[in-house]
Scaffold this motif. Structure first.
Motif, mmCIF file in Angstrom:
data_model
loop_
_atom_site.group_PDB
_atom_site.id
_atom_site.type_symbol
_atom_site.label_atom_id
_atom_site.label_comp_id
_atom_site.label_asym_id
_atom_site.label_seq_id
_atom_site.Cartn_x
_atom_site.Cartn_y
_atom_site.Cartn_z
ATOM 1 N N PHE A 192 0.829 -1.207 0.000
ATOM 2 C CA PHE A 192 0.000 0.000 0.000
ATOM 3 C C PHE A 192 0.867 1.262 0.000
ATOM 4 N N LEU A 193 1.073 1.864 1.168
ATOM 5 C CA LEU A 193 1.734 3.170 1.251
ATOM 6 C C LEU A 193 3.261 3.115 1.169
ATOM 7 N N TYR A 194 3.853 1.970 1.487
ATOM 8 C CA TYR A 194 5.305 1.768 1.398
ATOM 9 C C TYR A 194 6.029 2.888 2.138
ATOM 10 N N VAL A 195 5.692 3.062 3.424
ATOM 11 C CA VAL A 195 6.170 4.222 4.176
ATOM 12 C C VAL A 195 7.679 4.213 4.432
ATOM 13 N N SER A 196 8.307 3.046 4.418
ATOM 14 C CA SER A 196 9.760 3.025 4.621
ATOM 15 C C SER A 196 10.481 3.704 3.456
ATOM 16 N N GLU A 197 9.897 3.654 2.267
ATOM 17 C CA GLU A 197 10.478 4.287 1.081
ATOM 18 C C GLU A 197 9.888 5.677 0.825
ATOM 19 N N PHE A 198 8.618 5.852 1.171
ATOM 20 C CA PHE A 198 7.907 7.112 0.894
ATOM 21 C C PHE A 198 7.186 7.578 2.158
ATOM 22 N N VAL A 207 4.568 8.910 -6.556
ATOM 23 C CA VAL A 207 3.896 9.242 -7.810
ATOM 24 C C VAL A 207 3.175 10.569 -7.633
ATOM 25 N N THR A 208 3.342 11.466 -8.610
ATOM 26 C CA THR A 208 2.665 12.760 -8.573
ATOM 27 C C THR A 208 1.607 12.812 -9.659
ATOM 28 N N LYS A 209 0.376 13.104 -9.247
ATOM 29 C CA LYS A 209 -0.747 13.217 -10.187
ATOM 30 C C LYS A 209 -1.586 14.428 -9.797
ATOM 31 N N ASP A 215 -3.733 4.676 -9.566
ATOM 32 C CA ASP A 215 -3.206 5.956 -10.052
ATOM 33 C C ASP A 215 -1.898 6.325 -9.359
ATOM 34 N N PHE A 216 -1.705 5.820 -8.144
ATOM 35 C CA PHE A 216 -0.516 6.161 -7.367
ATOM 36 C C PHE A 216 0.374 4.943 -7.128
#
Length: 193
Positions: free
Chosen positions: A98-104, A133-135, A168-169
């Motif tokens: 999901f959010l991958y908080v260690s990287e982002f 990802v930027t959208k 999308d992200f």
């Protein structure tokens, strides 16, 4: 149906009638008093709603009462602060699925333009960066109110809604067709600086 967000973001513009120029200024989110919320909901298999929130975020908005289209907003969200009221699920939400908080570890929203309609409500168009990802997304925004507070300050509050697809992200977890889209609601109270 109103578009529902994240994020973040957040909100700003006018609602209902002309605003005096003395209400213009830069407003910092009330993080000390915790008068702000970023919440989300997503369908669970089409049978129920899963609700959650981000507990830690900050931001500010610039409000131009004479020309609301010149207003702006920026928000930064600590993605590790995701809270769905279930520790094991929150651990999964923080993972690479999901959010991958260690990287982002941070999600951000930065407005690019504010479009005010004839009813005084607004769309804030801006860039949401999530999971690297930027959208461009649109926040459907409503001013809730503004005025003096009991401590000698001046406050203004907004609520914004948006929605977007997880894919999308770059969120790889496939939860099925009923759970492709997440809806977000952002409610903030800013203190004029």
């Amino acid at each position: 149906m109103k578009k529902l967000l994240l994020a973040s973001a957040v909100a700003l513009t006018v609602s209902g009638g002309a605003q005096a120029s003395e209400h213009s200024g830069t407003y910092a989110f009330d993080t000390k008093g915790s008068h702000q919320f970023i919440t989300f909901k997503i369908s669970h298999l089409g049978y129920s709603w899963l609700y959650g929130r981000f507990n830690d975020f900050d931001g500010e908005f610039v409000y131009d009462a004479e020309n609301p289209a010149n207003s702006s907003v920026e928000v930064a969200v600590d993605t590790s602060s995701v809270d769905s009221n279930h520790a094991e699920r929150d651990k999964h939400l923080r993972s690479e699925d999901f959010l991958y908080v260690s990287e982002f570890p941070e999600a951000t929203f930065k407005s690019k333009k504010v479009v005010v309609d004839d009813d005084g409500e607004a769309d804030i168009v801006g860039d949401l960066t999530l999971r690297g990802v930027t959208k461009e997304i649109t926040l459907d925004v409503e001013m809730l109110g503004h005025g003096d507070d009991p401590w000698g300050g001046y406050r203004m509050g907004f609520e914004a809604e948006t929605e977007f697809k997880l894919t999308d992200f770059g969120i790889p977890m496939d939860l099925g067709k009923a759970s492709e889209t997440v809806e977000m609601i952002i409610s903030v109270e800013g203190i004029r600086q």
